[in-house]
Design an enzyme around this catalytic site. Structure first.
Site, PDB file in Angstrom:
ATOM      1  N   ALA A 145       0.807  -1.224   0.000  1.00 39.42           N
ATOM      2  CA  ALA A 145       0.000   0.000   0.000  1.00 39.42           C
ATOM      3  C   ALA A 145       0.839   1.273   0.000  1.00 39.42           C
ATOM      4  O   ALA A 145       0.300   2.369   0.117  1.00 39.42           O
ATOM      5  CB  ALA A 145      -0.926  -0.004   1.218  1.00 39.42           C
ATOM      6  N   HIS A 146       2.171   1.142  -0.148  1.00 45.20           N
ATOM      7  CA  HIS A 146       3.054   2.314  -0.115  1.00 45.20           C
ATOM      8  C   HIS A 146       3.090   3.014  -1.471  1.00 45.20           C
ATOM      9  O   HIS A 146       3.012   2.367  -2.524  1.00 45.20           O
ATOM     10  CB  HIS A 146       4.461   1.902   0.310  1.00 45.20           C
ATOM     11  CG  HIS A 146       4.539   1.431   1.725  1.00 45.20           C
ATOM     12  ND1 HIS A 146       5.214   2.118   2.705  1.00 45.20           N
ATOM     13  CD2 HIS A 146       4.003   0.349   2.345  1.00 45.20           C
ATOM     14  CE1 HIS A 146       5.098   1.481   3.852  1.00 45.20           C
ATOM     15  NE2 HIS A 146       4.372   0.396   3.660  1.00 45.20           N
ATOM     16  N   ALA A 223       4.015  -8.762   1.321  1.00 47.96           N
ATOM     17  CA  ALA A 223       4.874  -7.807   0.617  1.00 47.96           C
ATOM     18  C   ALA A 223       6.349  -8.218   0.673  1.00 47.96           C
ATOM     19  O   ALA A 223       7.231  -7.407   0.962  1.00 47.96           O
ATOM     20  CB  ALA A 223       4.687  -6.392   1.173  1.00 47.96           C
ATOM     21  N   ARG A 230      13.382 -23.773  -4.988  1.00 48.55           N
ATOM     22  CA  ARG A 230      14.640 -23.462  -5.661  1.00 48.55           C
ATOM     23  C   ARG A 230      14.998 -21.986  -5.597  1.00 48.55           C
ATOM     24  O   ARG A 230      16.075 -21.596  -6.064  1.00 48.55           O
ATOM     25  CB  ARG A 230      14.574 -23.909  -7.131  1.00 48.55           C
ATOM     26  CG  ARG A 230      14.638 -25.417  -7.326  1.00 48.55           C
ATOM     27  CD  ARG A 230      14.830 -25.785  -8.790  1.00 48.55           C
ATOM     28  NE  ARG A 230      13.694 -25.336  -9.597  1.00 48.55           N
ATOM     29  CZ  ARG A 230      12.611 -26.070  -9.844  1.00 48.55           C
ATOM     30  NH1 ARG A 230      12.512 -27.286  -9.321  1.00 48.55           N
ATOM     31  NH2 ARG A 230      11.642 -25.611 -10.600  1.00 48.55           N
ATOM     32  N   HIS A 254      -4.424 -11.481   6.609  1.00 46.90           N
ATOM     33  CA  HIS A 254      -3.097 -11.274   6.021  1.00 46.90           C
ATOM     34  C   HIS A 254      -2.387 -12.593   5.737  1.00 46.90           C
ATOM     35  O   HIS A 254      -1.644 -12.694   4.754  1.00 46.90           O
ATOM     36  CB  HIS A 254      -2.242 -10.396   6.947  1.00 46.90           C
ATOM     37  CG  HIS A 254      -2.514  -8.935   6.818  1.00 46.90           C
ATOM     38  ND1 HIS A 254      -3.625  -8.336   7.365  1.00 46.90           N
ATOM     39  CD2 HIS A 254      -1.806  -7.952   6.198  1.00 46.90           C
ATOM     40  CE1 HIS A 254      -3.595  -7.035   7.092  1.00 46.90           C
ATOM     41  NE2 HIS A 254      -2.499  -6.787   6.379  1.00 46.90           N
ATOM     42  N   ASP A 276      -0.202  -3.887  12.765  1.00 44.34           N
ATOM     43  CA  ASP A 276      -0.138  -3.080  11.542  1.00 44.34           C
ATOM     44  C   ASP A 276      -1.424  -2.273  11.407  1.00 44.34           C
ATOM     45  O   ASP A 276      -1.917  -2.018  10.300  1.00 44.34           O
ATOM     46  CB  ASP A 276       0.091  -3.966  10.311  1.00 44.34           C
ATOM     47  CG  ASP A 276       0.533  -3.176   9.079  1.00 44.34           C
ATOM     48  OD1 ASP A 276       1.057  -2.053   9.247  1.00 44.34           O
ATOM     49  OD2 ASP A 276       0.342  -3.662   7.946  1.00 44.34           O
TER      50      ASP A 276
END
Length: 386
Positions: A145-146, A223, A230, A254, A276
């Site tokens: 959301a940044h 995020a 692998r 989340h 958060d």
């Protein structure tokens, strides 16, 4: 000299050098805001407070609070700060880090100066442990959301400007950015906790960040690069590196319950519950603010940006403890993840435990794990009674 004696049917204690455990029954004696004695069995005198059900636990410690009760911490005025520190005890939180998300460095520096001027006048309530800067040194590929327009590399002059007030105690950054490892070393030397987050890093890059001093991972699995057989990423290193403490938003949105259970099993004694929380937390559905941009709080689930991106949460930390128990975590480990582990990460071994010499920050959790009463420094700041 002021004193307080509390008895509880069940009580969590954290003895020095011993595991957290539940006493049934237990008592805690407080003198001048500090725990003088904590033990099992009959109390040394007539109790001032008797808790006949639920659990007496250390006050909860939240290292990631963007906002609450309608106020975004980065631009909250004095009245907004008063509301948040006065009401967070309703959720069992007795200490927190207000979190400022991505903005231009000069904007964050101005917010830090404004916060410095507000803090001395705050009322008795939840303690402010310092500011958590979540950005702007994050990955565009994992921005969440940044605002991507403000993401940048952690240049030395930017770090110096942000450290000027002395309020910054935690910085989330992406270790793959140019100059990040040098920034981690500078921040660590300044006594700032560094957390890896909003990152497209490989496990090897996260290991290098831990070598440089990073000790936390911000909201594991959200995020960031995850688990691939692998191509291991941030989440893998968070789970296998004993130097790192994975933060977990346990609102059951989340991350799935099974993933939350995995985190607790893979990182026992290291997992940190965080909310958060955004300004929408504790509020009815509607439109609120996060970092200067609108978010919408739906009837059910976390707040969202207009494009559907999750933008913080509406979680209570006492609810997160209950959710941890609900996914199969023992009550001792669940409480530890919201008390002792974050307090120690924040460099505050006087918080987050019921033990002689610790601050008398306490929460009475009901059978549903929600706060019924909260004390800060031995003074009751939420709930009925003295």
């Amino acid at each position: 000299m002021t004193s307080l004696l509390i008895t509880a049917t069940n009580m969590i204690i954290t003895p020095e050098g011993a595991p957290t455990r539940v006493l049934s029954p237990g008592f805690v004696r407080v003198v001048d805001g500090v725990i003088a004695e904590a033990g099992e069995g009959p109390p040394p005198g007539a109790p001032d407070v008797e808790l006949t059900d639920g659990l007496l636990a250390p006050g909860l410690v939240d290292l990631q609070v963007n906002g609450y009760f309608g106020h975004d911490m980065v631009d909250a005025d004095e009245a907004g700060w008063h509301t948040v520190v006065s009401r967070l005890p309703e959720t069992g939180v007795t200490a927190f880090m207000p979190t400022f998300i991505t903005a231009p460095v000069e904007t964050q520096a101005a917010a830090l100066r404004r916060t410095r001027d507000i803090l001395p006048g705050l009322p008795t309530g939840t303690r402010v442990l310092g500011v958590h800067l979540e950005g702007p040194f994050l990955s565009e590929k994992r921005k969440g959301a940044h605002n991507p327009l403000h993401l940048t590399d952690p240049a030395p002059e930017a770090i110096a400007e942000l450290l000027e007030t002395g309020l910054v105690k935690l910085v989330t950054l992406a270790p793959e950015r140019n100059g990040a490892l040098a920034a981690i070393r500078t921040l660590t030397e300044a006594g700032v906790l560094v957390s890896v987050g909003h990152s497209d890093a490989t496990a090897a890059q996260v290991r290098a960040a831990a070598d440089a001093g990073a000790r936390k991972v911000t909201h594991i699995f959200n995020a960031q690069t995850g688990v691939h057989h692998r191509d291991p990423g941030v989440a893998v290193q968070a789970l296998i590196d004993d130097r790192l403490r994975p933060g977990l938003i346990l609102d059951l949105h989340h991350v799935a319950p099974e993933i939350a259970a995995l985190v607790f099993r893979a990182a026992p004694g290291r997992t940190v519950l965080v909310t958060d929380a955004a300004a929408a937390a504790g509020m009815p559905p509607g439109t609120y603010d996060l970092g200067g941009e609108p978010i919408t709080m739906p009837e059910h689930g976390p707040p969202l940006r207009a494009d559907g991106t999750i933008a913080g949460s509406g979680l209570r930390l006492d609810e997160a403890v209950g959710n941890a128990v609900g996914v199969g975590t023992g009550i001792e480990a669940a409480v530890d993840a919201a008390t002792r582990v974050p307090a120690d990460l924040a460099g505050r071994p006087d918080l987050g435990r019921i033990a002689p010499g610790a601050a008398a920050d306490l929460v009475w959790l009901g059978p549903d794990h929600r706060a019924r009463g909260t004390w800060v420094g031995g003074a009751r700041v939420f709930g009925e009674g003295s």
